[in-house]
Design a protein around this motif. Structure first.
Motif, PDB file in Angstrom:
ATOM      1  N   ARG A 142       0.803  -1.221   0.000  1.00 16.23           N
ATOM      2  CA  ARG A 142       0.000   0.000   0.000  1.00 16.23           C
ATOM      3  C   ARG A 142       0.839   1.276   0.000  1.00 16.23           C
ATOM      4  NH1 ARG A 142      -4.440  -1.107   4.534  1.00 16.23           N
ATOM      5  NH2 ARG A 142      -6.170  -1.567   3.129  1.00 16.23           N
ATOM      6  N   TRP A 200      -1.652   6.781  -0.219  1.00 14.97           N
ATOM      7  CA  TRP A 200      -1.870   6.164   1.091  1.00 14.97           C
ATOM      8  C   TRP A 200      -1.156   6.927   2.194  1.00 14.97           C
ATOM      9  CZ3 TRP A 200      -5.477   3.167   2.631  1.00 14.97           C
ATOM     10  CH2 TRP A 200      -6.054   2.230   1.757  1.00 14.97           C
ATOM     11  N   ILE A 224      -4.303  -1.240  10.931  1.00 18.22           N
ATOM     12  CA  ILE A 224      -5.149  -1.845   9.895  1.00 18.22           C
ATOM     13  C   ILE A 224      -5.188  -0.976   8.632  1.00 18.22           C
ATOM     14  CG2 ILE A 224      -7.365  -0.868  10.718  1.00 18.22           C
ATOM     15  CD1 ILE A 224      -6.734  -4.421   9.301  1.00 18.22           C
ATOM     16  N   TRP A 238       0.334  -3.768  10.529  1.00 23.08           N
ATOM     17  CA  TRP A 238      -0.951  -4.036   9.854  1.00 23.08           C
ATOM     18  C   TRP A 238      -1.380  -5.476  10.119  1.00 23.08           C
ATOM     19  CZ3 TRP A 238      -0.968  -7.785   5.859  1.00 23.08           C
ATOM     20  CH2 TRP A 238      -2.263  -8.079   5.386  1.00 23.08           C
ATOM     21  N   ARG A 295      -4.741  -6.736  11.743  1.00 22.62           N
ATOM     22  CA  ARG A 295      -5.650  -7.537  10.899  1.00 22.62           C
ATOM     23  C   ARG A 295      -6.037  -8.831  11.634  1.00 22.62           C
ATOM     24  NH1 ARG A 295      -8.086  -7.547   5.376  1.00 22.62           N
ATOM     25  NH2 ARG A 295      -8.871  -9.641   5.274  1.00 22.62           N
ATOM     26  N   PHE A 310     -14.484  -9.583  13.259  1.00 16.56           N
ATOM     27  CA  PHE A 310     -15.514  -9.562  12.212  1.00 16.56           C
ATOM     28  C   PHE A 310     -15.841 -10.969  11.701  1.00 16.56           C
ATOM     29  CE2 PHE A 310     -14.176  -5.126  12.033  1.00 16.56           C
ATOM     30  CZ  PHE A 310     -15.427  -4.517  12.080  1.00 16.56           C
ATOM     31  N   ALA A 313     -12.867   3.355   6.891  1.00 17.75           N
ATOM     32  CA  ALA A 313     -13.118   2.263   5.940  1.00 17.75           C
ATOM     33  C   ALA A 313     -14.589   1.889   5.903  1.00 17.75           C
ATOM     34  CB  ALA A 313     -12.280   1.038   6.323  1.00 17.75           C
ATOM     35  N   GLY A 314     -15.256   1.966   7.061  1.00 14.46           N
ATOM     36  CA  GLY A 314     -16.574   1.346   7.140  1.00 14.46           C
ATOM     37  C   GLY A 314     -17.772   2.264   7.149  1.00 14.46           C
ATOM     38  N   VAL A 318      -8.316   2.043  -5.611  1.00 17.82           N
ATOM     39  CA  VAL A 318      -7.549   1.332  -4.586  1.00 17.82           C
ATOM     40  C   VAL A 318      -6.072   1.428  -4.977  1.00 17.82           C
ATOM     41  CG1 VAL A 318      -7.189  -0.906  -3.469  1.00 17.82           C
ATOM     42  CG2 VAL A 318      -9.490  -0.264  -4.216  1.00 17.82           C
ATOM     43  N   ARG A 321      -1.894   1.253  -4.992  1.00 15.91           N
ATOM     44  CA  ARG A 321      -0.775   0.402  -4.582  1.00 15.91           C
ATOM     45  C   ARG A 321       0.513   1.011  -5.125  1.00 15.91           C
ATOM     46  NH1 ARG A 321      -4.094  -1.419  -1.780  1.00 15.91           N
ATOM     47  NH2 ARG A 321      -4.684  -3.571  -1.429  1.00 15.91           N
ATOM     48  N   PRO A 355     -15.883  -4.737  -5.392  1.00 18.25           N
ATOM     49  CA  PRO A 355     -16.183  -3.494  -4.666  1.00 18.25           C
ATOM     50  C   PRO A 355     -15.537  -3.467  -3.289  1.00 18.25           C
ATOM     51  CG  PRO A 355     -18.102  -4.924  -4.674  1.00 18.25           C
ATOM     52  CD  PRO A 355     -17.093  -5.560  -5.580  1.00 18.25           C
ATOM     53  N   PHE A 356     -15.177  -4.647  -2.761  1.00 20.96           N
ATOM     54  CA  PHE A 356     -14.562  -4.721  -1.432  1.00 20.96           C
ATOM     55  C   PHE A 356     -13.078  -5.060  -1.526  1.00 20.96           C
ATOM     56  CE2 PHE A 356     -19.075  -5.569  -0.746  1.00 20.96           C
ATOM     57  CZ  PHE A 356     -19.352  -4.681   0.295  1.00 20.96           C
ATOM     58  N   GLY A 357     -12.474  -4.827  -2.693  1.00 20.53           N
ATOM     59  CA  GLY A 357     -11.059  -5.139  -2.868  1.00 20.53           C
ATOM     60  C   GLY A 357     -10.855  -6.641  -3.024  1.00 20.53           C
ATOM     61  N   HIS A 375      -5.606  -7.477   1.593  1.00 22.10           N
ATOM     62  CA  HIS A 375      -6.291  -6.339   2.235  1.00 22.10           C
ATOM     63  C   HIS A 375      -7.791  -6.343   1.993  1.00 22.10           C
ATOM     64  CE1 HIS A 375      -2.815  -4.166   3.712  1.00 22.10           C
ATOM     65  NE2 HIS A 375      -2.200  -4.441   2.573  1.00 22.10           N
ATOM     66  N   CYS A 389     -11.590  -6.269   2.108  1.00 22.05           N
ATOM     67  CA  CYS A 389     -12.392  -5.615   3.148  1.00 22.05           C
ATOM     68  C   CYS A 389     -12.788  -6.588   4.266  1.00 22.05           C
ATOM     69  CB  CYS A 389     -13.655  -5.045   2.502  1.00 22.05           C
ATOM     70  SG  CYS A 389     -14.718  -4.187   3.655  1.00 22.05           S
ATOM     71  N   GLY A 413     -15.079  -5.781   6.391  1.00 21.79           N
ATOM     72  CA  GLY A 413     -16.459  -5.482   6.756  1.00 21.79           C
ATOM     73  C   GLY A 413     -17.490  -5.933   5.725  1.00 21.79           C
TER      74      GLY A 413
END
Ligand code: HEM
Length: 449
Positions: free
Chosen positions: A77, A82, A93, A100, A104, A111, A263-264, A330, A332, A391-393, A397, A399, A401
């Motif tokens: 990242r 970033w 996170i 990280w 995580r 989660f 993020a959420g 996203v 990188r 949509p959530f990667g 990494h 998501c 959530g």
């Protein structure tokens, strides 16, 4: 500053002259530029030459596979964009590397499916309470963004903080995090400007982060004093250990909480707003969702099992996030020289993965602008490239959530549709910011059923 797109080997890099870039932004805004680049590149890699900042735009699922999965270690990242965001979300996170990884590990258990199940009762109580409150506003236009933010915050408070945040402070925290995010835009757009050089947004950023600390520090102090045994995220972070094997410090916990908020919360509230726009604009979809809610939930209380049984509603949620990819970019960074599909990627380059454009590639999504939830039948999903929808990667990494969001969103849609008919009070258009969001507030009118 120049802004061109370079031509490259085997015509795999696309070239748009500065005049066209500027013209397109003037005519149709940043989103128009992005749409134009997507139409031209059709999955090939694009290099934007914005003077000192020359990011690659990457959209083809095979290229995403390379960056996020098979060569992920070479694409952390660390991208310049970033580092601006990292001032807000820290090194846990929201970061990369050992710290990280430690965060995580802790949050992954937080989660987990078991956890989602255990707090679904609280989630349902929060949603039912929020929908009850909306009944008092029936018949008048309500701002969907504001109301969905309220519902999300009401859901998040017990889950994240074990309800330790005093009344009203949750709203203030959400606002401060949103302000801090918004004020980073300049630094993200011009990541080459040293932090010692003042930029617009610096002052509101400082003020907002001070507010975040004012609210979160007492919550942490209280949680430590209580020696809580709860399942909330603050308690989990307090019990977890960092990369050095030591308990996380208050600074690290604050950073992870803020990163979770970033993020959420905002992304969920925006996605929920797009859900209402999409459902209301497609009468056939609206009818099918409502009929499903009536059949599955009926007049009884919302239950967790409904989430699984609302199969068409879940397909609708997926299609909404295909068309309106809230996390449209996203980033990188390439740590080594590399070649992707014939295109040379020099070490140090920023690559911006763009799910918004991936989700519009005709090769994977016939008639891509058509809103069609039936693209998400089990058979169709199985037949598609696994990275055509992200949509959530994806990758390390991905998501944390995603399941949380799908549970929350299905319950909110069901909770509202069984009580109200929902209509839009005006037209809606998207705009590109850090997220893909409505250009103007979205007004909904709720009529009791
Ligand atoms: C519609 C709602 C959401 C969207 C569109 C979304 C999108 C994303 C995307 C694209 C990433 C990948 C970032 C990357 O690869 O660098 C991500 C990561 C993440 N998301 Fe979400 N997200 C949503 C909701 C949530 C929720 C509700 C939570 C938590 C409650 C959450 C927590 C996270 C976290 C912690 C990460 C970082 C994971 C890591 O770096 O290991 N997200 N999200």
């Amino acid at each position: 500053m120049t802004a061109t797109v370079e031509a490259g080997p085997a015509d795999r890099l696309h070239s748009v002259p500065l005049r066209r870039v500027v013209g397109q932004v003037r005519r149709a805004g940043p989103l128009g530029l992005l749409d134009g680049l997507g139409d031209r590149a059709r999955g090939q890699i694009v290099r934007l030459n914005l003077g000192p900042f020359r990011p690659f735009l990457v959209t083809h699922p095979d290229h995403l596979q390379h960056i996020l999965r098979t060569h992920a270690a070479d694409y952390p990242r660390g991208a310049a964009m970033w580092s601006a965001l990292g001032r807000l979300t820290g090194k846990g996170i929201g970061g990369e590397g050992a710290q990280w990884h430690a965060s995580r590990e802790i949050l992954q258990t937080a989660f987990s499916a078991g956890y989602l199940k255990s707090m679904s009762g609280q989630m349902i109580d929060s949603i039912t309470g929020a929908v009850d409150d909306l009944a008092a506003r029936a018949g008048q236009p309500i701002d969907a963004g504001v109301e969905m933010t309220r519902v999300v915050q009401r859901v998040v408070d017990p889950v994240f903080f074990g309800s330790l945040i005093p009344d009203g402070e949750g709203d203030r925290l959400g606002e401060a995090v949103a302000t801090a995010m918004g004020s980073l835009l300049w630094r993200m757009a011009m990541p080459f400007v040293p932090h010692a050089v003042p930029m617009p947004g610096d002052r509101p950023f400082k003020r907002a982060t001070r507010t975040v600390n004012e609210i979160l520090r007492p919550v942490l102090a209280q949680a430590r004093k209580d020696q809580r045994d709860g399942a909330d995220i603050v308690t989990k972070l307090m019990r977890g250990t960092g990369a050095d094997g030591q308990p996380l410090t208050d600074d690290q916990i604050c950073e992870d909480i803020v990163a979770l908020f970033v993020a959420g919360s905002e992304s969920s509230a925006i996605a929920l707003t797009w859900i209402w726009v999409s459902i209301v604009q497609h009468a056939d979809v609206y009818e099918r969702v409502r009929a499903e809610v009536d059949a599955v939930v009926g007049d009884g209380p919302l239950r967790r099992e409904h989430v699984r049984e609302l199969t068409y509603t879940q397909m609708v949620l997926r299609e909404v996030l295909r068309i309106y990819s809230v996390g449209w970019a996203v980033p990188r960074m390439a740590t080594k020289d590399d070649v992707i599909d014939g295109v040379e990627i020099p070490a140090g380059s920023t690559l911006v993965i763009t799910p918004y454009l991936t989700h519009r590639l005709e090769e994977f999504w016939p008639d891509p602008l058509k809103f069609d939830p039936d693209r998400f039948t089990r058979e169709q999903v199985r037949a598609r490239h696994p990275l055509a929808y992200m949509p959530f990667g994806n990758g390390a990494h991905q998501c944390l959530g995603e399941a949380f969001f799908h549970q929350e969103a299905a319950l909110i849609v069901a909770g509202m549709l069984r009580r109200f008919d929902v209509a839009l009070a005006g037209p809606v258009a998207p705009k590109l910011s850090l997220t893909l969001q409505p250009r103007e507030p979205v007004e909904l009118v709720l009529t009791p059923r």
